[in-house]
Design an enzyme around this catalytic site. Structure first.
Site, PDB file in Angstrom:
ATOM      1  N   ASP A  15       0.851  -1.201   0.000  1.00 38.12           N
ATOM      2  CA  ASP A  15       0.000   0.000   0.000  1.00 38.12           C
ATOM      3  C   ASP A  15       0.886   1.250   0.000  1.00 38.12           C
ATOM      4  O   ASP A  15       0.576   2.261  -0.655  1.00 38.12           O
ATOM      5  CB  ASP A  15      -0.922   0.001   1.243  1.00 38.12           C
ATOM      6  CG  ASP A  15      -2.288   0.578   0.949  1.00 38.12           C
ATOM      7  OD1 ASP A  15      -2.330   1.644   0.323  1.00 38.12           O
ATOM      8  OD2 ASP A  15      -3.312  -0.024   1.331  1.00 38.12           O
ATOM      9  N   HIS A  18       1.802   3.100  -3.250  1.00 34.18           N
ATOM     10  CA  HIS A  18       0.962   4.160  -3.835  1.00 34.18           C
ATOM     11  C   HIS A  18       1.537   5.539  -3.490  1.00 34.18           C
ATOM     12  O   HIS A  18       1.514   6.459  -4.293  1.00 34.18           O
ATOM     13  CB  HIS A  18      -0.467   4.092  -3.274  1.00 34.18           C
ATOM     14  CG  HIS A  18      -1.272   2.926  -3.733  1.00 34.18           C
ATOM     15  ND1 HIS A  18      -1.630   2.726  -5.050  1.00 34.18           N
ATOM     16  CD2 HIS A  18      -1.860   1.910  -3.043  1.00 34.18           C
ATOM     17  CE1 HIS A  18      -2.388   1.639  -5.148  1.00 34.18           C
ATOM     18  NE2 HIS A  18      -2.531   1.127  -3.946  1.00 34.18           N
ATOM     19  N   HIS A 197      -8.561  -3.878   7.355  1.00 34.38           N
ATOM     20  CA  HIS A 197      -7.548  -3.018   6.716  1.00 34.38           C
ATOM     21  C   HIS A 197      -8.102  -1.598   6.693  1.00 34.38           C
ATOM     22  O   HIS A 197      -9.182  -1.362   6.151  1.00 34.38           O
ATOM     23  CB  HIS A 197      -7.310  -3.544   5.287  1.00 34.38           C
ATOM     24  CG  HIS A 197      -6.450  -2.693   4.404  1.00 34.38           C
ATOM     25  ND1 HIS A 197      -5.127  -2.991   4.136  1.00 34.38           N
ATOM     26  CD2 HIS A 197      -6.724  -1.569   3.681  1.00 34.38           C
ATOM     27  CE1 HIS A 197      -4.632  -2.104   3.286  1.00 34.38           C
ATOM     28  NE2 HIS A 197      -5.583  -1.221   2.996  1.00 34.38           N
ATOM     29  N   HIS A 199      -7.730   2.829   6.291  1.00 31.69           N
ATOM     30  CA  HIS A 199      -7.024   4.025   5.797  1.00 31.69           C
ATOM     31  C   HIS A 199      -7.371   5.178   6.726  1.00 31.69           C
ATOM     32  O   HIS A 199      -8.489   5.242   7.250  1.00 31.69           O
ATOM     33  CB  HIS A 199      -7.392   4.331   4.342  1.00 31.69           C
ATOM     34  CG  HIS A 199      -6.638   3.457   3.389  1.00 31.69           C
ATOM     35  ND1 HIS A 199      -5.419   3.808   2.864  1.00 31.69           N
ATOM     36  CD2 HIS A 199      -6.910   2.210   2.919  1.00 31.69           C
ATOM     37  CE1 HIS A 199      -4.972   2.825   2.094  1.00 31.69           C
ATOM     38  NE2 HIS A 199      -5.864   1.835   2.101  1.00 31.69           N
ATOM     39  N   TYR A 288     -11.894   5.786  -3.106  1.00 33.24           N
ATOM     40  CA  TYR A 288     -10.749   4.853  -3.093  1.00 33.24           C
ATOM     41  C   TYR A 288      -9.439   5.616  -2.841  1.00 33.24           C
ATOM     42  O   TYR A 288      -9.066   6.498  -3.626  1.00 33.24           O
ATOM     43  CB  TYR A 288     -10.735   4.249  -4.491  1.00 33.24           C
ATOM     44  CG  TYR A 288     -10.020   2.953  -4.711  1.00 33.24           C
ATOM     45  CD1 TYR A 288     -10.248   1.855  -3.905  1.00 33.24           C
ATOM     46  CD2 TYR A 288      -9.153   2.828  -5.796  1.00 33.24           C
ATOM     47  CE1 TYR A 288      -9.618   0.657  -4.166  1.00 33.24           C
ATOM     48  CE2 TYR A 288      -8.518   1.631  -6.066  1.00 33.24           C
ATOM     49  CZ  TYR A 288      -8.754   0.551  -5.238  1.00 33.24           C
ATOM     50  OH  TYR A 288      -8.132  -0.628  -5.490  1.00 33.24           O
TER      51      TYR A 288
END
Ligand SMILES: C[C@H](O)CC(=O)C(=O)O
Ligand SMILES: [Mn+2]
Length: 344
Positions: A15, A18, A197, A199, A288
């Site tokens: 991740d 990104h 998971h 963010h 997203y």
């Protein structure tokens, strides 16, 4: 109260890719993997941010090949297992076989939260290859718990040994995390683990991860210094400290995790990973997280506010794989701006 012993998967080298436009070198991967291995983290995931086969025009090219990254990580680690992510449609069974040849032990198969059926072949093949196999339901905020349960059951029936609730947009709050993790825990067979998971777009990744464990998750994702898409993931060193205080055994050693974040990852960050106005908008609008840098680029190119692009993408319920819509929306907003200016 959930299980007090859990396993953490670190996603700094996946991740986190990104956040550095997939530009870590093999040497960066070795340094980060070595530091992670010393923390005692159970699993280290590496690959392009969009998984195996992600290096492309659509998603951005990686600096090195995925086999080179995976081989370097597998050669470096002594204790942690190594994982790769695969999104059916981007990665193929062939990619998975090549990844397995580098020495990985875990594969995580990710689909949009309503499309578990496209993971059947990949999960089945992964089990045949003897890989520990995880299902990953992305953008889990977009559907009610009942729908997520049905999709999770499909992944479990194909052979997934763990199924994750994935808050790809960093849009969930603790109540929703608790509800969805509880629903999966109650619906799946005991031997199938539930993971979470996060963010950090709304600044609650650690609280959400803790809520997930309290609701029965035994697998949590995190990354050093939170390096990841959008405002990043649950910071490993912070989660390790919080979990220890909450009486949860993560197996992660606190000082080595703090040192790895400060000394190894922060100096390698292309830009600070933080909840700023644009990543915050992602959590707010439910977009997203890996769209962040694409949205910045489109905003600059077409002279529009990245937040307006994200809010519009959120309204249109755009999902991973629709990166081309970012430019379409930016062009539309720029045209509207032009027409508005001409009409004045
Ligand atoms: C391909 C995505 O980056 C997978 C992920 O980490 C997420 O959906 O979040
Ligand atoms: Mn993610």
């Amino acid at each position: 109260m959930g299980n007090r012993t859990i396993r953490v998967t670190d996603v700094t080298l996946r991740d986190g890719m990104h956040a550095v436009r997939h530009q870590f070198s093999v040497e960066d991967a070795r340094a980060i993997a070595g530091a992670l291995d010393r923390t005692g983290v159970a699993i280290i995931e590496a690959t392009h941010g969009d998984g195996l086969g992600g290096s492309s025009v659509q998603y951005g090219f990686s600096k090195e090949t995925e086999e080179d990254y995976l081989r370097a990580v597998c050669e470096t680690v002594r204790n942690s297992k190594v994982a790769a992510l695969l999104l059916p449609g981007i990665g193929t069974v062939e990619h998975m076989k090549r990844a397995a040849d580098t020495g990985i032990q875990v594969i995580r198969v990710a689909t949009h939260c309503t499309e578990a059926d496209i993971s059947e072949q990949h999960i089945g093949e992964a089990r045949k290859m003897g890989l520990e196999t995880v299902g990953f339901l992305m953008m889990s905020h977009m559907v009610p718990a009942g729908v997520l349960v049905e999709e999770a059951k499909k992944m479990a029936s194909y052979g997934a040994q763990t199924v994750y609730v994935v808050d790809s947009a960093g849009a969930m709050l603790m109540g929703e995390v608790r509800e969805k993790v509880t629903a999966l825990r109650e619906a799946l067979p005991d031997e199938v683990e539930v993971g979470f998971h996060a963010h950090n777009n709304l600044g609650v990744s650690v609280a959400n991860s803790l809520a997930a464990v309290e609701a029965g998750a035994t697998r949590i994702d995190a990354s050093l210094a939170g390096l990841g898409a959008g405002a990043g993931n649950t910071p490993l060193e912070v989660f390790a400290a919080v979990a220890e205080k909450a009486g949860i055994d993560t197996g992660v050693r606190l000082y080595p995790a703090m040192d790895a974040a400060e000394d190894v990852v922060r100096p390698r960050m292309a830009r600070p990973v933080q909840t700023d106005r644009v990543s915050l908008t992602m959590g707010y609008a439910g977009v997203y997280s890996s769209f962040l840098l694409h949205a910045f680029r489109a905003a600059e190119q077409f002279g529009v506010d990245a937040r307006d692009i994200l809010v519009e993408l959120g309204k249109r319920k755009v999902v991973g794989g629709q990166e081309d819509m970012i430019v379409d929306v930016a062009v539309e907003l720029a045209k509207r701006k032009e027409v508005g200016a001409a009409g004045r």
